[in-house]
Write a protein that holds these residues in place. Structure first.
Motif, PDB file in Angstrom:
ATOM      1  N   MET A  65      -8.019 -44.033   8.568  1.00 21.87           N
ATOM      2  CA  MET A  65      -9.091 -44.913   9.012  1.00 21.87           C
ATOM      3  C   MET A  65      -8.560 -45.757  10.176  1.00 21.87           C
ATOM      4  SD  MET A  65     -12.130 -45.624   8.302  1.00 21.87           S
ATOM      5  CE  MET A  65     -13.376 -46.817   8.352  1.00 21.87           C
ATOM      6  N   LYS A  66      -9.377 -45.947  11.189  1.00 23.10           N
ATOM      7  CA  LYS A  66      -8.942 -46.691  12.369  1.00 23.10           C
ATOM      8  C   LYS A  66      -9.983 -47.738  12.752  1.00 23.10           C
ATOM      9  CE  LYS A  66      -7.056 -45.740  16.943  1.00 23.10           C
ATOM     10  NZ  LYS A  66      -5.716 -46.216  16.993  1.00 23.10           N
ATOM     11  N   MET A  67      -9.487 -48.900  13.155  1.00 20.60           N
ATOM     12  CA  MET A  67     -10.351 -49.932  13.717  1.00 20.60           C
ATOM     13  C   MET A  67      -9.554 -50.576  14.848  1.00 20.60           C
ATOM     14  SD  MET A  67     -12.438 -53.127  12.109  1.00 20.60           S
ATOM     15  CE  MET A  67     -13.676 -52.069  11.394  1.00 20.60           C
ATOM     16  N   GLY A  68     -10.189 -50.702  16.003  1.00 18.38           N
ATOM     17  CA  GLY A  68      -9.470 -51.216  17.162  1.00 18.38           C
ATOM     18  C   GLY A  68      -8.241 -50.365  17.405  1.00 18.38           C
ATOM     19  N   THR A  69      -7.115 -51.008  17.627  1.00 20.24           N
ATOM     20  CA  THR A  69      -5.862 -50.273  17.837  1.00 20.24           C
ATOM     21  C   THR A  69      -4.989 -50.268  16.595  1.00 20.24           C
ATOM     22  OG1 THR A  69      -4.760 -52.233  18.717  1.00 20.24           O
ATOM     23  CG2 THR A  69      -5.866 -50.786  20.317  1.00 20.24           C
ATOM     24  N   LEU A  70      -5.515 -50.717  15.464  1.00 17.15           N
ATOM     25  CA  LEU A  70      -4.751 -50.749  14.219  1.00 17.15           C
ATOM     26  C   LEU A  70      -4.492 -49.342  13.699  1.00 17.15           C
ATOM     27  CD1 LEU A  70      -6.586 -53.587  12.285  1.00 17.15           C
ATOM     28  CD2 LEU A  70      -4.341 -53.719  13.378  1.00 17.15           C
ATOM     29  N   GLU A  71      -3.309 -49.132  13.204  1.00 11.82           N
ATOM     30  CA  GLU A  71      -2.957 -47.885  12.530  1.00 11.82           C
ATOM     31  C   GLU A  71      -2.884 -48.196  11.043  1.00 11.82           C
ATOM     32  OE1 GLU A  71      -2.752 -44.864  13.835  1.00 11.82           O
ATOM     33  OE2 GLU A  71      -3.129 -45.640  15.855  1.00 11.82           O
ATOM     34  N   THR A  72      -3.883 -47.748  10.295  1.00  7.82           N
ATOM     35  CA  THR A  72      -3.951 -48.093   8.879  1.00  7.82           C
ATOM     36  C   THR A  72      -3.401 -46.978   8.003  1.00  7.82           C
ATOM     37  OG1 THR A  72      -6.172 -47.199   8.570  1.00  7.82           O
ATOM     38  CG2 THR A  72      -6.015 -49.490   9.298  1.00  7.82           C
ATOM     39  N   ARG A  73      -3.052 -47.396   6.782  1.00  6.77           N
ATOM     40  CA  ARG A  73      -2.640 -46.467   5.725  1.00  6.77           C
ATOM     41  C   ARG A  73      -3.356 -46.887   4.456  1.00  6.77           C
ATOM     42  NH1 ARG A  73       3.524 -47.809   6.419  1.00  6.77           N
ATOM     43  NH2 ARG A  73       3.344 -48.037   4.185  1.00  6.77           N
ATOM     44  N   PRO A  74      -3.540 -45.980   3.513  1.00  2.00           N
ATOM     45  CA  PRO A  74      -4.122 -46.407   2.237  1.00  2.00           C
ATOM     46  C   PRO A  74      -3.264 -47.519   1.626  1.00  2.00           C
ATOM     47  CG  PRO A  74      -4.120 -44.014   2.399  1.00  2.00           C
ATOM     48  CD  PRO A  74      -3.306 -44.526   3.555  1.00  2.00           C
ATOM     49  N   ALA A  75      -3.889 -48.611   1.248  1.00  2.28           N
ATOM     50  CA  ALA A  75      -3.158 -49.769   0.734  1.00  2.28           C
ATOM     51  C   ALA A  75      -2.295 -49.445  -0.489  1.00  2.28           C
ATOM     52  CB  ALA A  75      -4.125 -50.914   0.450  1.00  2.28           C
ATOM     53  N   PRO A  76      -2.763 -48.606  -1.423  1.00  9.53           N
ATOM     54  CA  PRO A  76      -1.904 -48.316  -2.575  1.00  9.53           C
ATOM     55  C   PRO A  76      -0.582 -47.623  -2.193  1.00  9.53           C
ATOM     56  CG  PRO A  76      -4.168 -47.708  -3.045  1.00  9.53           C
ATOM     57  CD  PRO A  76      -4.096 -48.043  -1.577  1.00  9.53           C
ATOM     58  N   GLU A 123      -7.855 -55.443  19.551  1.00  9.54           N
ATOM     59  CA  GLU A 123      -9.162 -54.943  19.967  1.00  9.54           C
ATOM     60  C   GLU A 123     -10.138 -54.769  18.796  1.00  9.54           C
ATOM     61  OE1 GLU A 123      -8.591 -51.484  22.474  1.00  9.54           O
ATOM     62  OE2 GLU A 123      -6.992 -52.489  23.586  1.00  9.54           O
ATOM     63  N   VAL A 124     -10.188 -55.797  17.966  1.00 15.75           N
ATOM     64  CA  VAL A 124     -11.084 -55.827  16.814  1.00 15.75           C
ATOM     65  C   VAL A 124     -12.113 -56.920  17.072  1.00 15.75           C
ATOM     66  CG1 VAL A 124     -11.242 -56.353  14.348  1.00 15.75           C
ATOM     67  CG2 VAL A 124      -9.335 -54.982  15.205  1.00 15.75           C
ATOM     68  N   GLY A 125     -13.382 -56.617  16.884  1.00 16.81           N
ATOM     69  CA  GLY A 125     -14.437 -57.600  17.124  1.00 16.81           C
ATOM     70  C   GLY A 125     -14.446 -58.711  16.093  1.00 16.81           C
TER      71      GLY A 125
END
Length: 175
Positions: free
Chosen positions: A1-12, A53-55
């Motif tokens: 999942m991506k929002m702005g320039t964040l590189e996310t991972r599943p939290a668990p 770059e997140v609103g």
């Protein structure tokens, strides 16, 4: 999942990016939750949104309110979009049945939540606290919130937040 320039991972799969009470609380939450590392010096909302770059319209702030009536102090968390402000002296004060309500002192908020200031989130708060969620947060498909530490942010469906213990969606909690 991506929002702005964040590189996310599943939290668990990335509990090292979460405060201990947040990681523990996520085990009981049924839904997709992601976490992304950030520069802790950019944890404050305006700096974070600009850098990644997140609103502001998808970034939510969690503020801890202390309400007093006589000798009784009641704590509650308010989750509002960064484009709004919690109505602490009106709506929130009435909801928590307080004569006077204000933002909890930083030291109290940190000690009582087990989270870092600037990273406090509604996930993993003390079980007796009410979590008041502005209806605009609930209506936001995906929202960025704190992770309990300044070095990361959580990406979660706005509607999933109302499944937290003691969570309530409030119309016009914020102005």
């Amino acid at each position: 999942m991506k929002m702005g320039t964040l590189e996310t991972r599943p939290a668990p799969d990335a509990t090292e990016l979460l405060a201990a009470p947040v990681a523990k609380a996520l085990t009981g939450l049924d839904g997709d939750v992601y976490v992304a590392p950030i520069d802790p010096t950019l944890a404050d909302t305006a700096a974070f949104c600009e850098a990644y770059e997140v609103g502001l319209d998808v970034s939510a702030n969690c503020v801890i309110v202390a309400g007093k009536r006589g000798d009784r102090v009641t704590y509650a968390a308010c989750l509002v979009l960064a484009t709004t402000r919690a109505d602490v002296n009106g709506t929130v004060r009435r909801l928590i049945d307080a004569r006077k309500a204000s933002f909890a002192p930083m030291d109290d908020a940190v000690e009582l939540t087990g989270m870092e200031y600037g990273g406090i989130t509604p996930i993993g708060l003390p079980s007796e606290w009410r979590i008041l969620i502005d209806s605009r947060v609930d209506a936001t498909p995906w929202v960025i919130i704190g992770s309990g530490i300044r070095g990361s942010k959580i990406l979660i469906e706005g509607a999933l937040l109302k499944k937290l213990p003691n969570a309530e969606v409030i119309t016009d909690l914020a102005a």
